[in-house]
Write an enzyme that holds these catalytic residues in place. Structure first.
Site, short mmCIF file in Angstrom:
data_model
loop_
_atom_site.label_atom_id
_atom_site.label_comp_id
_atom_site.label_asym_id
_atom_site.label_seq_id
_atom_site.Cartn_x
_atom_site.Cartn_y
_atom_site.Cartn_z
N LYS A 183 0.83 -1.20 0.00
CA LYS A 183 0.00 0.00 0.00
C LYS A 183 0.86 1.25 0.00
O LYS A 183 0.63 2.18 -0.79
CB LYS A 183 -0.92 0.02 1.22
CG LYS A 183 -1.91 1.18 1.21
CD LYS A 183 -2.50 1.43 2.58
CE LYS A 183 -1.53 2.20 3.46
NZ LYS A 183 -2.12 2.64 4.74
N ASP A 209 -6.41 0.76 0.92
CA ASP A 209 -6.42 0.79 2.38
C ASP A 209 -7.78 0.32 2.86
O ASP A 209 -8.59 -0.21 2.08
CB ASP A 209 -6.09 2.20 2.89
CG ASP A 209 -7.19 3.21 2.59
OD1 ASP A 209 -8.15 2.88 1.84
OD2 ASP A 209 -7.09 4.35 3.09
#
Length: 212
Positions: free
Chosen positions: A120, A138
């Site tokens: 991420k 996320d």
């Protein structure tokens, strides 16, 4: 969603937020990387408060290493997991100096090799700093993608792969920003504000409410 519905979905989000930006404060590629590492399991607001003074003087790996782990802890002690994050930030700063000439690398492999940097974080840096069409999934993006039916999946990586396939090319650069902001401010985990959602008519969520 059908391809045309997906295009309409992103067009509506784009109309609602024409210039989506990360809500993390940073001054260059390096401080962006540090801010994203610090944001794991923490709010952007909390990270911004912690880094406001830090980024006034610490804006490159050399300055961070000079500050040291103890010095960094004093700045970020209000953030969750600050001890391990301070250790990772100092370690990644040392690696940037030793292996990358003090610069943030622009490949996924090199980024993910840094302490505290996962997929991420790498996606955020590649997109925000280098303009790569990546999607950072996320908790907000994961929730919105599954809840709306845009891209369903049981894992973050599964959702990311589906998003990469279905998001129209001309919306790819801003896609994760729109989804993050939508999840943070409207499509909230406990009380989604469907009554004012610009994509409510396209959403598969079966508990939509029109009540204020």
């Amino acid at each position: 969603m059908k391809p045309q519905d997906i295009r309409t979905f992103f067009a509506a989000l784009a109309a609602d937020r024409p210039d989506p930006q990360t809500e993390l404060d940073f001054v260059n590629d390096y401080t962006l990387l540090v801010a994203v590492v610090l944001s794991a399991q923490a709010t952007d607001v909390g990270v911004n408060k912690a880094t406001a003074k830090l980024f006034e003087t610490v804006r490159d790996p050399a300055a961070m290493v000079a500050l040291g782990e103890d010095g960094l802890r004093q700045h970020i002690r209000t953030i969750g997991l600050f001890n391990s994050k301070a250790k990772n930030v100092i370690a990644l700063s040392e690696i940037l100096l030793a292996r990358h000439g003090g610069r943030v690398p622009r490949t996924r492999g090199e980024l993910e090799a840094l302490p505290g940097v996962g997929r991420k974080t790498a996606n955020v840096v590649l997109n925000e700093a280098f303009g790569d069409p990546t999607l950072a999934v996320d908790t907000h993006v994961f929730r919105v993608s599954n809840r709306t039916g845009l891209a369903t999946g049981k894992t973050v990586e599964a959702v990311e792969k589906k998003l990469m396939k279905v998001v129209p090319d001309d919306y790819m650069m801003g896609a994760h920003h729109w989804l993050i902001l939508h999840g943070r401010h409207l499509c909230k985990a406990r009380k989604p504000e469907c009554f004012r959602c610009p994509v409510a008519e396209l959403c598969a969520f079966n508990a939509k409410s029109t009540r204020r």
